[in-house]
Design an enzyme around this catalytic site. Structure first.
Site, PDB file in Angstrom:
ATOM      1  N   TYR A 183     -21.210   3.199  -2.763  1.00 30.46           N
ATOM      2  CA  TYR A 183     -20.731   3.692  -4.068  1.00 30.46           C
ATOM      3  C   TYR A 183     -21.312   2.897  -5.236  1.00 30.46           C
ATOM      4  O   TYR A 183     -20.594   2.545  -6.166  1.00 30.46           O
ATOM      5  CB  TYR A 183     -19.192   3.646  -4.117  1.00 30.46           C
ATOM      6  CG  TYR A 183     -18.582   4.816  -3.387  1.00 30.46           C
ATOM      7  CD1 TYR A 183     -18.475   6.053  -4.010  1.00 30.46           C
ATOM      8  CD2 TYR A 183     -18.153   4.700  -2.076  1.00 30.46           C
ATOM      9  CE1 TYR A 183     -17.950   7.141  -3.336  1.00 30.46           C
ATOM     10  CE2 TYR A 183     -17.624   5.792  -1.391  1.00 30.46           C
ATOM     11  CZ  TYR A 183     -17.528   7.004  -2.036  1.00 30.46           C
ATOM     12  OH  TYR A 183     -17.011   8.089  -1.363  1.00 30.46           O
ATOM     13  N   TYR A 207      -8.828  13.033  -1.187  1.00 28.66           N
ATOM     14  CA  TYR A 207      -9.926  12.217  -0.665  1.00 28.66           C
ATOM     15  C   TYR A 207      -9.490  11.692   0.702  1.00 28.66           C
ATOM     16  O   TYR A 207      -8.488  10.979   0.807  1.00 28.66           O
ATOM     17  CB  TYR A 207     -10.281  11.038  -1.588  1.00 28.66           C
ATOM     18  CG  TYR A 207     -11.376  10.197  -0.964  1.00 28.66           C
ATOM     19  CD1 TYR A 207     -12.714  10.552  -1.099  1.00 28.66           C
ATOM     20  CD2 TYR A 207     -11.068   9.089  -0.178  1.00 28.66           C
ATOM     21  CE1 TYR A 207     -13.726   9.824  -0.468  1.00 28.66           C
ATOM     22  CE2 TYR A 207     -12.071   8.356   0.457  1.00 28.66           C
ATOM     23  CZ  TYR A 207     -13.388   8.730   0.309  1.00 28.66           C
ATOM     24  OH  TYR A 207     -14.384   8.011   0.936  1.00 28.66           O
ATOM     25  N   ASP A 248      -2.072  11.543   5.880  1.00 31.80           N
ATOM     26  CA  ASP A 248      -3.128  10.526   5.785  1.00 31.80           C
ATOM     27  C   ASP A 248      -2.532   9.340   5.026  1.00 31.80           C
ATOM     28  O   ASP A 248      -2.529   9.318   3.800  1.00 31.80           O
ATOM     29  CB  ASP A 248      -4.344  11.111   5.065  1.00 31.80           C
ATOM     30  CG  ASP A 248      -5.442  10.065   4.860  1.00 31.80           C
ATOM     31  OD1 ASP A 248      -5.203   8.875   5.157  1.00 31.80           O
ATOM     32  OD2 ASP A 248      -6.531  10.447   4.387  1.00 31.80           O
ATOM     33  N   LYS A 301      -6.909   0.602   6.505  1.00 30.12           N
ATOM     34  CA  LYS A 301      -6.769  -0.312   5.366  1.00 30.12           C
ATOM     35  C   LYS A 301      -5.787  -1.453   5.609  1.00 30.12           C
ATOM     36  O   LYS A 301      -6.128  -2.432   6.286  1.00 30.12           O
ATOM     37  CB  LYS A 301      -6.394   0.479   4.118  1.00 30.12           C
ATOM     38  CG  LYS A 301      -7.533   1.425   3.692  1.00 30.12           C
ATOM     39  CD  LYS A 301      -7.423   1.850   2.290  1.00 30.12           C
ATOM     40  CE  LYS A 301      -8.467   2.867   1.888  1.00 30.12           C
ATOM     41  NZ  LYS A 301      -9.704   2.330   1.378  1.00 30.12           N
TER      42      LYS A 301
HETATM   43  N1  PMP Z   1      -8.038   8.401   3.565  1.00 32.11           N
HETATM   44  C1  PMP Z   1      -7.628   7.894   2.410  1.00 32.11           C
HETATM   45  C2  PMP Z   1      -6.330   8.373   1.822  1.00 32.11           C
HETATM   46  C3  PMP Z   1      -8.380   6.923   1.751  1.00 32.11           C
HETATM   47  O1  PMP Z   1      -7.953   6.438   0.585  1.00 32.11           O
HETATM   48  C4  PMP Z   1      -9.582   6.476   2.344  1.00 32.11           C
HETATM   49  C5  PMP Z   1     -10.457   5.415   1.708  1.00 32.11           C
HETATM   50  N2  PMP Z   1     -10.297   5.144   0.402  1.00 32.11           N
HETATM   51  C6  PMP Z   1      -9.978   7.042   3.558  1.00 32.11           C
HETATM   52  C7  PMP Z   1      -9.174   7.993   4.156  1.00 32.11           C
HETATM   53  C8  PMP Z   1     -11.233   6.606   4.228  1.00 32.11           C
HETATM   54  O2  PMP Z   1     -11.130   5.306   4.692  1.00 32.11           O
HETATM   55  P1  PMP Z   1     -12.421   4.433   5.008  1.00 32.11           P
HETATM   56  O3  PMP Z   1     -13.046   4.108   3.699  1.00 32.11           O
HETATM   57  O4  PMP Z   1     -11.898   3.238   5.724  1.00 32.11           O
HETATM   58  O5  PMP Z   1     -13.306   5.269   5.877  1.00 32.11           O
END
Ligand code: PMP
Length: 430
Positions: free
Chosen positions: A15, A147, A243, A272
């Site tokens: 990014y 996202y 998610d 995360k």
């Molecule tokens: N789902 C959500 C809600 C996210 O915020 C993110 C990453 N910001 C992801 C999936 C993807 O995670 P990663 O960057 O570890 O692949």
């Protein structure tokens, strides 16, 4: 040559826009030599408050001695082992402990290695669940501004944007519905009902970021609205996927955003904060009903998915250590303290004409900065905001004109005050 220049000779950063021009010193990455608590230290001794928890992963502060000790102990015993046909103590214990604190309908844990793969697994689980039961239900419903990650399945169920444009013809079609932001709920419910009618018996699942849509602009909505959407899905035999990659592990004030709901999702994605921000790891959990659809004499009903580093013992150990810290009274009190601070700050910022859409859920606060400039992620206004905060020793990464704070739970009220004071001076950066 210094580290930043050596870096730019050989590394392609995520990014990160790169122009043809000679790199401006402020565009070079900042070499970080040490992390401690909420602080990051660069090679020149400058200190930064990590107010976005390093892309939302860090929940207990950097280089936490307890996590470090546990991981280094594990490193001397078993660093990794193939997870097909083998298992190990940290993976089993983590699964047991997570199922104990996740919504009570969750029954099995599937390991992978980041948020995007946790989402990929959830989509495959949902679609193959129906396929194993003899139904061709392959369509997915997602929010307009969602996202869910950067792999192709995760991109497909995310909003179409500048990020996904080069791949748009390759992404599978998804039914998008509006986010039920306050006042917009009926539009969202109506669209969901209409799409279900249009695609009778074709929809496999509804995937959503519960309560807060992260990278889509820190959009926040009420648990009651999500309950309504989930119950419409349940009545229509559509699986629901929460998610919780960003919202999990205390961000919304409760352990999981799903804990604010009356309804329970069928599948949950985690990453995360899972390892406290120490090691990459993804997890997808599901109900017994879903898992049972994959148990059969027929081998074609197997979930043929797995990654080399599935259930890495070091990552599982980091997650167990992070869980120990998270469940301590002290950490739970910190989460409540930060949530109260953010709510008070949100109320205070209402009187600033330079901010709009001031919103707060648990430990996360977000504001939109009023500007006449173009406000997409790609604009220079966003870059100016980013550099403004860095110059104050604060790491914040605005999403366009949206500034949000999502700190590790060990942040002090003094540091929160320092960040909010900087926020209040934004209007002067022009
Ligand atoms: N789902 C959500 C809600 C996210 O915020 C993110 C990453 N910001 C992801 C999936 C993807 O995670 P990663 O960057 O570890 O692949």
């Amino acid at each position: 040559m210094n580290l930043a220049n050596r870096d730019s000779n050989v590394i392609w950063h995520p990014y990160t826009h790169r122009s043809n021009d000679e790199l401006n010193p402020t565009d070079l990455p900042i070499p970080i030599v040490k992390g401690e608590g909420v602080y990051l230290f660069d090679e020149n001794g400058n200190k930064y408050i990590d107010a976005i928890s390093s892309w939302w992963v860090n929940i207990h502060g950097h280089a936490h001695p307890y996590i470090a000790a546990k991981v280094s102990e594990q490193l001397k015993t078993l660093e990794h082992v193939i997870f097909a046909g083998f298992t190990h103590q940290p993976a089993v214990e983590l699964a047991e402990r997570l199922l104990h604190i996740l919504p009570s309908n969750q029954s099995k844990v599937f390991y992978s290695d980041n948020g995007s793969t946790a989402v990929e697994v959830s989509l495959k689980m949902a679609i193959q669940y129906w396929s194993n039961k003899g139904f061709k239900k392959e369509k997915i419903i997602a929010f307009d501004n969602a996202y869910h990650g950067d792999t192709f399945g995760a991109m497909s169920v995310s909003a179409r944007s500048g990020f996904t444009k080069p791949f748009s013809s390759l992404l599978f079609e998804v039914i998008h519905i509006p986010v039920p932001i306050n006042g917009n709920e009926d539009e969202s419910f109506t669209k969901l009902r209409a799409e279900i009618l249009n695609h009778q018996n074709e929809i496999a699942a509804f995937i959503f970021e519960p309560l807060v849509l992260g990278a889509g602009g820190m959009l926040m909505y009420e648990a009651t609205a999500l309950d309504q959407l989930i119950s419409i899905c349940k009545k229509n035999e559509i699986l629901t996927i929460a998610d919780e990659v960003m919202t999990g592990f205390g961000r919304t004030g409760k352990l999981f955003a799903s804990d604010h709901l009356q309804q329970q999702p069928d599948i949950i994605c985690l990453s995360k904060g899972l390892t406290g921000g120490t090691m990459p790891m993804g997890i997808t959990t599901c109900t017994a009903t879903i898992f049972n659809a994959f148990t059969s004499e027929d081998r074609s009903k197997t979930m043929y998915h797995g990654h080399s580093y599935t259930a890495n013992p070091l990552a599982c150990t980091a997650a167990l250590a992070s869980l120990d810290l998270l469940l301590k009274e002290e950490c739970q009190q910190n989460i409540q303290r930060i949530s109260t601070y953010m709510q008070t700050l949100a109320n205070q910022l209402q009187s600033f004409p330079s901010f709009t859409n001031i919103r707060c859920t648990g430990t996360i606060i977000a504001v939109d900065v009023v500007t006449n400039e173009e406000t997409s992620y790609f604009n220079s206004f966003r870059d100016r905001l980013y550099h403004f905060f860095l110059s104050k020793g604060i790491l914040l990464r605005p999403l366009g004109n949206t500034v949000y704070i999502m700190p590790p739970y060990c942040i002090s009220n003094n540091d929160l005050y320092y960040i909010s004071t900087a926020l209040e001076t934004i209007p002067t950066i022009g």
